[in-house]
Write an enzyme that holds these catalytic residues in place. Structure first.
Site, PDB file in Angstrom:
ATOM      1  N   SER A 131      -0.783  -5.193   0.151  1.00 11.27           N
ATOM      2  CA  SER A 131       0.072  -6.270  -0.354  1.00 11.27           C
ATOM      3  C   SER A 131       1.360  -6.340   0.443  1.00 11.27           C
ATOM      4  O   SER A 131       1.886  -5.306   0.886  1.00 11.27           O
ATOM      5  CB  SER A 131       0.412  -6.039  -1.830  1.00 11.27           C
ATOM      6  OG  SER A 131       1.363  -6.979  -2.296  1.00 11.27           O
ATOM      7  N   TYR A 144       4.915  -1.208  -8.263  1.00  8.14           N
ATOM      8  CA  TYR A 144       3.729  -1.754  -7.599  1.00  8.14           C
ATOM      9  C   TYR A 144       3.886  -1.717  -6.081  1.00  8.14           C
ATOM     10  O   TYR A 144       2.993  -1.282  -5.347  1.00  8.14           O
ATOM     11  CB  TYR A 144       3.504  -3.193  -8.061  1.00  8.14           C
ATOM     12  CG  TYR A 144       2.415  -3.937  -7.336  1.00  8.14           C
ATOM     13  CD1 TYR A 144       1.075  -3.671  -7.583  1.00  8.14           C
ATOM     14  CD2 TYR A 144       2.732  -4.935  -6.405  1.00  8.14           C
ATOM     15  CE1 TYR A 144       0.069  -4.371  -6.925  1.00  8.14           C
ATOM     16  CE2 TYR A 144       1.730  -5.642  -5.744  1.00  8.14           C
ATOM     17  CZ  TYR A 144       0.402  -5.348  -6.009  1.00  8.14           C
ATOM     18  OH  TYR A 144      -0.589  -6.043  -5.348  1.00  8.14           O
TER      19      TYR A 144
END
Length: 240
Positions: A131, A144
């Site tokens: 990501s 995250y």
């Protein structure tokens, strides 16, 4: 083999590979959901498909799982992930741990074990979906982001270790993707991809052998270049 085969990106990726004539193995920790996806794949593509049960948090099961495969797959695509609520992750250590283990620990250990087998065989492709959140820690999602940063670094190191062995390691950076995980979020059309676009990018990257790191939406390269250039004194004040 698609690790995380019941996700939106996993489903789309499985269909792309099936449409190109590949036999597809889906992994899932929930048998009912996994079988549903296998049946969907069989109906949609008439491809060969099967289900293997796998819990990405159960690292002790990885060795027996790999041994049970018999013949190693040619390509492994890992799309496992969870998007935690940052405020809850700050307050709840067990929840934060779940995110870190799901997004980094489990995938890294499993892909590392598969990489060892691929290296001994002398062939194989490993695709890890990371990501852009891992490129720099943002106040709004750093739990995250830190897990994805770990995965990105792991894939980079694995690629460096294996580049001469006949084993490829590809990192895919989707950016925002319109999935169940982002449902309810306000997403910019300029920066948001559909699961099918991510799936096509994964297949092309795995098969073309030209690039190691893929940004599904090229606009993210420009955005992340600007973010990377921000001095820390400025970046820490930005909220996005």
């Amino acid at each position: 083999m698609i690790i995380g085969g019941t996700s939106d990106i996993g489903r789309a990726t499985a269909l792309v590979y099936a449409d190109h004539g590949w036999k597809v193995i889906l992994t899932a920790r929930n048998d009912e959901e996994g079988l549903r996806e296998v049946n969907h794949l069989l109906i949609a593509s008439q491809a060969k498909a099967e289900l293997c049960r796998l819990d990405i948090l159960d690292t002790e099961s990885f060795g027996p799982f790999i041994n049970s495969l018999g013949t190693l797959p040619n390509t492994v695509v890992c799309v496992v992930g969870m998007l935690p609520t940052q405020s809850r992750a700050v307050a709840d250590t067990a929840y934060a741990s779940l995110s870190l283990r799901t997004n980094f620990e489990g995938p890294a250990i499993l892909l590392g074990m598969l990489a060892d087998r691929f290296e001994k065989r002398g062939t194989g492709t490993i695709v890890g979906v990371s990501s852009i959140a891992g490129n720099r820690g943002r106040a709004s999602n750093y739990v995250y982001g830190s897990a994805k940063a770990g995965l990105t670094a792991f894939l980079s190191g694995l690629r460096g270790r294996l580049w001469h062995s006949g084993v490829r390691v590809v990192t895919v950076m989707p950016g925002f993707v319109r999935t169940r995980m982002t449902d309810g979020m306000k997403l910019s059309p300029f920066l948001t991809a559909e699961p099918e676009q991510v799936a096509e990018a994964i297949y092309e990257a795995a098969e073309s052998r030209h690039r190691d790191i893929i940004y599904v939406r090229r606009s993210w390269r420009l955005v992340m270049g600007v973010i990377a250039a921000m001095p820390e004194g400025v970046f820490k004040r930005v909220r996005f």
